[in-house]
Enzyme design. Sequence first.
Site, PDB file in Angstrom:
ATOM      1  CG  HIS A  57     -30.858  18.249 -10.854  1.00 61.04           C
ATOM      2  ND1 HIS A  57     -31.306  18.880 -11.983  1.00 61.04           N
ATOM      3  CD2 HIS A  57     -31.880  18.311  -9.954  1.00 61.04           C
ATOM      4  CE1 HIS A  57     -32.549  19.298 -11.788  1.00 61.04           C
ATOM      5  NE2 HIS A  57     -32.920  18.982 -10.567  1.00 61.04           N
ATOM      6  CD  GLU A  59     -27.383  16.226 -14.637  1.00 61.14           C
ATOM      7  OE1 GLU A  59     -27.895  15.967 -13.527  1.00 61.14           O
ATOM      8  OE2 GLU A  59     -28.059  16.467 -15.642  1.00 61.14           O
ATOM      9  CB  CYS A  87     -32.327  20.675 -16.231  1.00 62.39           C
ATOM     10  SG  CYS A  87     -31.344  21.042 -14.763  1.00 62.39           S
ATOM     11  CB  CYS A  90     -27.371  19.999 -14.930  1.00 58.70           C
ATOM     12  SG  CYS A  90     -28.093  19.446 -13.366  1.00 58.70           S
TER      13      CYS A  90
END
Length: 159
Positions: A57, A59, A87, A90
Amino acid sequence: MSEFTERDHFWMQHAIRLAEAAALQEEVPVGAVLVTNDEMLGEGFNRPISESDPSAHAEIVAIRQGAKKISNYRILDSTLYVTLEPCIMCVGAIVHARVKRLVFGAYDAKAGAVGSAFQVLDTNKLNHRVEYAGGLLAHNCGQLLSEFFRARREKCKIS
Ligand SMILES: [Zn+2]
């Protein structure tokens, strides 16, 4: 008065450009920038498909890059800008990295872990507290996502 500064806008604009880069690679358009002292330490966009990595992801990509750059797994006094509410995974990485402040754009009603679907950062059970604020340039951030999903639906209809 807005809780966001002019520099917050600047960095979020950069995260939005990264999200656009993700869309060009047919990845869900989310971008993230990690900043300390108004300097960029790391940047990333969503790329779990191209990397075959469910943890890729935006991040996490930005945090990995930033930690490498300073050779430290803790990135104190940093701010992470991300175009979409993080999410659970993260948010976990943000806490582990000791990020000081999180600024995100659009809210994610389905998976957002900073108030929408879960309230992970509001628990008193974590040994690190992250300041956070959401909704910065939310319209722009969200529009990228809705356009992406609409185009993908169109494509499915044709093929
Ligand atoms: Zn995530």
